[in-house]
Write an enzyme that holds these catalytic residues in place. Sequence first.
Site, PDB file in Angstrom:
ATOM      1  NE  ARG A 119      -4.221   0.630   1.763  1.00  0.00           N
ATOM      2  CZ  ARG A 119      -5.121   1.172   1.928  1.00  0.00           C
ATOM      3  NH1 ARG A 119      -5.484   1.250   3.170  1.00  0.00           N
ATOM      4  NH2 ARG A 119      -5.929   0.565   1.494  1.00  0.00           N
ATOM      5  CG  HIS A 157      -8.459   0.417  -3.470  1.00  0.00           C
ATOM      6  ND1 HIS A 157      -7.813  -0.899  -3.009  1.00  0.00           N
ATOM      7  CD2 HIS A 157      -9.116   0.743  -2.213  1.00  0.00           C
ATOM      8  CE1 HIS A 157      -7.672  -0.789  -1.432  1.00  0.00           C
ATOM      9  NE2 HIS A 157      -8.273   0.078  -1.130  1.00  0.00           N
ATOM     10  CD  GLN A 212     -13.452  -1.543  -1.315  1.00  0.00           C
ATOM     11  OE1 GLN A 212     -12.050  -1.144  -0.763  1.00  0.00           O
ATOM     12  NE2 GLN A 212     -14.189  -1.841  -1.393  1.00  0.00           N
TER      13      GLN A 212
HETATM   14  N1   CP Z   1     -11.574  -0.618   2.306  1.00  0.00           N
HETATM   15  C1   CP Z   1     -10.401  -0.450   2.488  1.00  0.00           C
HETATM   16  O1   CP Z   1      -9.349  -0.439   1.649  1.00  0.00           O
HETATM   17  O2   CP Z   1     -10.359  -0.137   3.684  1.00  0.00           O
HETATM   18  P1   CP Z   1      -8.586   0.532   5.219  1.00  0.00           P
HETATM   19  O3   CP Z   1      -8.221   1.863   3.726  1.00  0.00           O
HETATM   20  O4   CP Z   1      -9.127   0.320   5.732  1.00  0.00           O
HETATM   21  O5   CP Z   1      -7.518  -0.874   3.793  1.00  0.00           O
HETATM   22  N1  NVA Z   2      -9.652   7.144  -1.795  1.00  0.00           N
HETATM   23  C1  NVA Z   2      -9.204   6.360  -0.508  1.00  0.00           C
HETATM   24  C2  NVA Z   2      -9.698   4.675  -0.416  1.00  0.00           C
HETATM   25  C3  NVA Z   2      -9.689   4.294   0.812  1.00  0.00           C
HETATM   26  C4  NVA Z   2      -9.401   2.999   0.930  1.00  0.00           C
HETATM   27  C5  NVA Z   2      -8.508   6.715  -0.060  1.00  0.00           C
HETATM   28  O1  NVA Z   2      -7.479   6.781  -1.409  1.00  0.00           O
HETATM   29  O2  NVA Z   2      -8.012   7.281   1.447  1.00  0.00           O
END
Ligand code: CP
Ligand code: NVA
Length: 321
Positions: free
Chosen positions: A115, A142, A145
């Site tokens: 991440r 992402h 997701q």
């Molecule tokens: N939706 C999602 O990826 O959540 P987190 O940021 O908590 O991992």
């Molecule tokens: N767009 C958000 C998604 C979090 C899961 C971010 O990048 O913070």
Amino acid sequence: MRAVMTSLELQEKLTVQDLIAERDLTRGDIDLIFGLAGRMKRSPASFARALEGKQLAMIFEKPSLRTRVTFEVGITSMGGNAVYLDHAKPRLGERESIRDVARNLERWVDGIVARTFSHAAVLEFASYASIPVINGLSDLLHPCQAISDFFTLEEKFGALEGLRIAFVGDGNNVCHSLMMMAAQTGAVLNVATPAGFEPKADMVEDALACAKGTGAKLVFFKDPFEAVEGAQAVYTDVWASMGQEYAAHLRSQVFAPYRVTDELMSAAEPGAVFMHCLPAHRGQEVVDSVIDSPASIVYDQAENRLHVQKAILLLLLRNGQ
Ligand code: CP
Ligand code: NVA
């Protein structure tokens, strides 16, 4: 190994070695992930030893609830183990080059979930590590997701082809990933963003090119009410993503007309579901009465992260055997 062979036929393989971006997947890959995730959801015990002894490194520059817990619980529930590396400080590349981190990790573990802020960092991991690398969210995409979300949509609605979805808010990483998944699966996605916060032009171009082959439709709006008209699912995300907190105040003014309220939901198709990747900033991009309503499927989305990512882990880490 025996448990793997009985629960997953050996010819079932993804065409990719890493999971970095939806555009790298074929429709066959997506169907394979969905089919396996469904089997795992129905019968988790059959997969209890499917990744026995496998080790996963989770290297995160940003906080996480869902991604961290679902990957950790996911690999543990298949007999493997995860090691969490908090890289909020120092950032990736500061103490040691990503190339060296990748080349160390591949000697000890069987897969990496990263991440990151920059998408280039995930690509760098993938280019230097000989083991599978999974994008656990970058500033650009992402994919775990969006793949999970389309699995959830298929569960709720059956066919994805022609399914009408509206994304309202920031043209961010989640929006990009949903665009690519809609394009891959033949869905209809209306995207409503304020001026200056549209999805990136190259992402739009890629998604439109992919949509040509699948019958998907991507339409871009400024007005959220126009975008949700006829939508069977209304999706939103935070207005300031991780790393953009400094601009949260300014953004909250620009994005106010994009808040998902009961009024906006009633402009969608009757029976439309509400979706959010979470975490939600209640009262900002969505009001409590929508996220807590029977139309909201946000916790189903969160649950399915587990099943879908278990399928991804099994397909990628077992491929390395
Ligand atoms: N939706 C999602 O990826 O959540 P987190 O940021 O908590 O991992
Ligand atoms: N767009 C958000 C998604 C979090 C899961 C971010 O990048 O913070």
